[in-house]
Design an enzyme around this catalytic site. Structure first.
Site, PDB file in Angstrom:
ATOM      1  N   GLY B  23      70.355  39.065  72.760  1.00  0.00           N
ATOM      2  CA  GLY B  23      69.498  39.460  73.870  1.00  0.00           C
ATOM      3  C   GLY B  23      68.609  38.293  74.216  1.00  0.00           C
ATOM      4  O   GLY B  23      68.785  37.189  73.707  1.00  0.00           O
ATOM      5  N   GLY B  24      67.641  38.529  75.080  1.00  0.00           N
ATOM      6  CA  GLY B  24      66.762  37.446  75.495  1.00  0.00           C
ATOM      7  C   GLY B  24      65.933  36.904  74.350  1.00  0.00           C
ATOM      8  O   GLY B  24      65.562  35.731  74.332  1.00  0.00           O
ATOM      9  N   GLU B  25      65.664  37.767  73.378  1.00  0.00           N
ATOM     10  CA  GLU B  25      64.703  37.434  72.336  1.00  0.00           C
ATOM     11  C   GLU B  25      65.343  36.934  71.057  1.00  0.00           C
ATOM     12  O   GLU B  25      64.774  36.118  70.346  1.00  0.00           O
ATOM     13  CB  GLU B  25      63.963  38.726  71.989  1.00  0.00           C
ATOM     14  N   LYS B  40      68.625  39.855  62.167  1.00  0.00           N
ATOM     15  CA  LYS B  40      68.122  39.606  63.530  1.00  0.00           C
ATOM     16  C   LYS B  40      67.364  38.284  63.463  1.00  0.00           C
ATOM     17  O   LYS B  40      66.355  38.182  62.745  1.00  0.00           O
ATOM     18  CB  LYS B  40      67.208  40.745  63.991  1.00  0.00           C
ATOM     19  N   ASP B 146      58.815  50.849  73.228  1.00  0.00           N
ATOM     20  CA  ASP B 146      59.855  50.367  74.144  1.00  0.00           C
ATOM     21  C   ASP B 146      61.121  51.194  73.980  1.00  0.00           C
ATOM     22  O   ASP B 146      62.178  50.664  73.639  1.00  0.00           O
ATOM     23  CB  ASP B 146      60.116  48.884  73.865  1.00  0.00           C
TER      24      ASP B 146
END
Lengths: 222, 499
Positions: B23-25, B40, B146
């Site tokens: 993902g973006g992060e 992660k 979120d």
């Protein structure tokens, strides 16, 4: 009335849509290495786009090629069903007419979304050209530029002009509200990677604001 | 890439070809040395996250499905430190193999690709399981913050796992405050948080309840967002988050300038209880967030609604609320040119589930054997008046007859009531395997058949049974004495060997 194909599409995929038009110069001057690089670039755009699940379903791509004639090579289709059309060259550069055609495509698509209750993000239009308008009347490019300015003011479109090779950047600056992007060394790959990354952000971010997408002024500079 | 586990001390080797998601992060990788975990790894170092992750690793909440061997919450198991400089590079969490992002299942097109046998009951169960996990977190003062379509994973058994737990709002036990949740997606953000910077907002479970209800709505309404619809105003339709801010829920009671999305299923496929809960959340909840249903309320209501699901007589993958007269999925397939949102097992097994149903499909009429029974009953003469029993029959015969009739009465009563429209309810047994057969009594969904016809033919059958019983009893009463004598005579003829 909404056609059965669109009905099925929207029923099977009710995600909000992000329309993106690629307006591509296929005039004679693009012959050879430039058109090959452009073809590869569009393919890369598709491959990068579908890596993001959400973007694959939300971004809708349309491809309009322009030389003397305007050709809608690909009407709007969701990214996960988009395959890059093959571009071939001929003739002059009916840029103004092409821009108007692209804007009309977007307007029709928005009407379809409205009738179908599908939400949408602000559409993008990216024009790639290596020259300037040629073979159409002067008024064509002027009215196109005015229409772009109006839509940008009303926040109804994000228009980017990308100049390749001998493109007149001054000319592009008169058409585009945002600073035109210069592409050097036919580095379409970098440009399309940036575009797909921007599409990823748009399809995830707030609809009302444009996300802070860093827009390089130059791609492919050594 | 080499990392050091903070609490365990071991080194973990991650290779880029083990990437399963990005993902973006951050990027997610499987871990060769431990197949039960994934790593992660953040793209850019996030120093502010390290103390949050530390607190999280040291204070895991109890997992509601730990006993089932399933991780409902992808909680950080250990921190990963960069081998180079010891900074926090990411964390390890449980690996849920074979899970799909929830949006792959509520989106009909994707569902046909990845899990075509995920029926409406499975969607109901997923919603229930999601609410259960959210409840388990809220009870421990965690707030997801979120909650969105990309950080909920679902197995094909409808078990749910919440991921991206590093963005949760977590109590800061040392500082007495909270580690905030700085991110959110506008389509899942409640009206009171719209447009606000999220870095230092202290969230409450009431905020989560909004996003939870959006996901439940999408699960039960074929992926449509609750605030989607046709804008009846003049200009460009406002974006979804503007509609959320304005409380313009198209299925509410107020005059929202929106008509329901034409290609969404009609809201009436949901039972009234659920429709009210959605209204409370999206309409009433705007002024007063306490009106939003709690996660536990959703669990209870969804569980009960799932028990009220009935199956279509044409396709047993079509499950729908028994408050409806006709199968909404058959109708939906018709309006979508034959695209069946829940294709039958046969079509899936033969690989034809993505093809539209042929237009020349057969349609059934009510069973043609029913009218003839009805006709036969109508033609039967009414049962004749019988003579009163004589003394020869003896006291036992009349008692037996009376007892028989007594016994029949409650049974008759039950059958008569049941003759009215009755569906045996779906047993809510836990679904362990995708091929689990649900036992239920479906009802024919072909539009020609009405439930009152079924009731009437049942009634006639009962009358026949009654007539036959009365006939037997009467014969027994009349000839009971003769039967008794004949029996006694026969017994006396048996030679017992002594006189």
């Amino acid at each position: 009335m909404v056609s059965i194909d669109n009905k099925i599409d929207f029923a099977n995929n009710p995600e909000p849509r992000c329309p993106c038009v690629l307006l591509l110069d296929t005039s004679m001057s693009m012959k050879g290495a430039p058109i090959d690089a452009l073809n590869a670039g569009v393919q890369r755009f598709r491959d990068e786009l579908i890596k993001d699940k959400l973007a694959a379903r939300r971004v809708e791509v349309a491809v309009v090629s322009f030389n003397t004639h305007i050709d809608v090579l690909q009407p709007f289709v969701t990214a996960n069903r988009f395959s890059a059309p093959v571009l071939s060259v001929q003739g002059f550069t009916s840029m103004g007419t092409a821009i108007e055609r692209g804007l009309d495509l977007i307007q029709d698509r928005k009407n379809l979304y409205r009738m179908s209750g599908i939400a949408y993000y602000r559409p993008w239009m990216v024009m790639v050209t290596d020259g300037q308008p040629h073979g159409e009347g002067d008024h064509a490019i002027r009215s196109a530029a005015a229409r772009i300015r109006k839509y940008e003011d009303e926040k109804r479109i994000s228009f980017f002009a990308v100049g390749v090779q001998d493109a007149s950047m001054d000319n592009l600056a008169r058409i585009s509200v945002r600073p035109p992007i210069m592409l050097q060394n036919l580095n379409f790959e970098d440009m399309f990677v940036w575009l797909s990354a921007s599409m990823h952000l748009v399809s995830r971010a707030a609809v009302s604001e444009q996300p802070a997408v860093p827009v390089p002024n130059i791609f492919g500079a050594l | 890439m080499r990392f050091l586990r903070k609490f365990d001390g071991r080194t973990i080797e991650i290779t880029t070809d083990r990437e399963i998601n990005s993902g973006g992060e951050a990027r997610i990788y499987t871990v060769d040395s431990d197949p039960s975990l994934v790593a992660k790894i953040y793209r850019r170092a996030k120093p502010q996250t390290s103390s949050k992750l530390l607190t999280m690793v040291q204070n895991p909440p109890p997992d509601p499905t730990a006993a089932q061997g399933h991780a409902s919450i992808a909680w950080p198991v250990d921190l990963l430190l960069s081998a180079a400089d010891g900074t926090v590079a990411g964390y390890l969490m449980p690996y849920v193999v074979g899970a799909h992002p929830i949006l792959d299942l509520y989106s009909p097109g994707e569902r046909l690709e990845v899990c075509p046998l995920f029926s409406y009951q499975y969607l109901f169960r997923t919603a229930q399981n999601l609410a259960a996990v959210v409840h388990a977190l809220h009870v421990r003062d965690y707030v997801i913050g979120d909650i969105n379509e990309s950080n909920i994973l679902v197995l094909d058994t409808a078990l749910v796992t919440v991921v991206d737990t590093d963005s949760f709002q977590v109590p800061d036990l040392d500082g007495g405050t909270v580690f905030h949740c700085p991110v959110g997606k506008p389509e899942f953000t409640p009206p009171e948080l719209q447009g606000k910077p999220l870095d230092d907002v202290t969230r409450t479970p009431a905020h989560d309840r909004f996003g939870l209800a959006v996901l439940i709505f999408q699960l039960l309404m074929e992926g449509n967002h609750p605030f989607a619809g046709i804008f009846t105003g003049e200009d460009d339709p406002p974006p979804i988050e503007a509609r959320i801010s304005a409380g313009h829920y198209p299925y509410g009671s107020s005059e929202a300038p929106y008509r329901p999305a034409p290609f969404a299923p009609p809201i009436e496929i949901l039972p009234a209880v659920l429709r009210t809960m959605f209204r409370r959340c999206f309409e009433d909840g705007r002024q007063d967030p306490r009106m939003r249903p709690h996660a536990a309320e959703w669990v209870k209501a969804l569980k009960e609604a799932e028990l009220d699901l009935a199956a279509c007589g044409v396709n047993d993958q079509h499950l729908y609320g028994s408050h409806l007269d006709m199968c909404p999925w058959c109708r939906r397939a018709e309006t979508l040119g034959g695209t069946d949102p829940f294709p039958s097992k046969l079509r899936v097994v033969s690989g034809r589930h993505k093809e539209p149903l042929p237009a020349t499909t057969q349609s059934a009429l009510p069973s043609s054997s029913a009218p003839s029974i009805r006709a036969a009953v109508a033609a039967m003469p009414p049962p004749a008046e019988e003579a009163p029993p004589t003394d020869r029959t003896g006291p036992w015969a009349s008692t037996a007859a009376a007892a028989l009739l007594q016994g029949l009465k409650p049974a008759l009563g039950r059958l008569l009531v049941g003759g009215a429209d009755r569906i045996r309810k779906l047993r809510g047994s836990p679904i362990d395997a995708p091929s689990h057969r649900i036992t239920y009594v479906g009802r024919a969904a072909s539009s020609g058949r009405s439930s009152s016809n079924a009731a009437r033919s049942r009634l006639y059958l009962l009358l026949i049974a009654l007539a036959i019983t009365i006939a037997i009893v009467t014969i027994g009463l009349k000839y009971g004495g003769y039967v008794k004598r004949t029996w006694r005579e026969w017994v006396y003829t048996i030679d017992f060997g002594r006189r």
